[in-house]
Design an enzyme around this catalytic site. Sequence first.
Site, mmCIF file in Angstrom:
data_model
loop_
_atom_site.group_PDB
_atom_site.id
_atom_site.type_symbol
_atom_site.label_atom_id
_atom_site.label_comp_id
_atom_site.label_asym_id
_atom_site.label_seq_id
_atom_site.Cartn_x
_atom_site.Cartn_y
_atom_site.Cartn_z
ATOM 1 N N CYS A 86 0.823 -1.211 0.000
ATOM 2 C CA CYS A 86 0.000 0.000 0.000
ATOM 3 C C CYS A 86 0.858 1.264 0.000
ATOM 4 C CB CYS A 86 -0.942 0.001 1.198
ATOM 5 S SG CYS A 86 -2.151 -1.346 1.148
ATOM 6 N N THR A 87 2.018 1.206 0.619
ATOM 7 C CA THR A 87 2.932 2.351 0.596
ATOM 8 C C THR A 87 3.296 2.700 -0.841
ATOM 9 O OG1 THR A 87 3.817 1.845 2.788
ATOM 10 C CG2 THR A 87 5.194 3.187 1.352
#
Length: 218
Positions: A45-46
């Site tokens: 997700c980063t």
Amino acid sequence: MSLRLNSTAPDFTAETTKGTVHFHDWIGDGWVVLFSHPKDFTPVCTTELGYMASIQSEFDKRNCKIIGLSVDPVESHVRWEKDIEETQGAAVNYPMIGDPTLAVAKLYDMLPADELPTCEGRTPASNQTVRSVFVIGPDKKIKLQLAYPMTTGRNFNEILRVLDSLQLTAAQKVATPANWNKGDDVIIVSAVSDEEAKEKYPQGWKTLKPYLRVVSLQ
């Protein structure tokens, strides 16, 4: 609540990294991409949030807002944004919804309604279904919904491609074929008769089958 294409996107009020959002009011008369994440400080997700930050201008060109969601408080998102900018080279300038009571995740059918209303003690694994993408139109209807596994990063160039198709087909009586990209030939929909097509496309079209008529809009 089960959501399907052309369902009205559930409205909500939530705190975000950019202040309080009243969702339908915030959408206004444009488009929006809502994409969710199972937990702050997760690796895949980063990269996704960073990539979306790097191509935000492409969504702006299409009158489309971006909003993220993670089942954590806003204060946690703000700390995470620093890591995202440091590792991905792009600052997150779109809002991130804080959803510590899981209210929005449940509203969008990403988590069961009977889950305890708290993010405390939850792990990425217990939130793994919070990996969705919704494209919502100016009419507040869901135009696209996708769900991804935690180990597979989302292809946001594909979301841009779909957005181009959605906006084109909302404005004209056409459909887009497999692997279509902006500028490619399109399909005249069956609801358009040959007589109507002659008026719309005086340059002509190619009939592959009576039900498959291909035309260039260039």
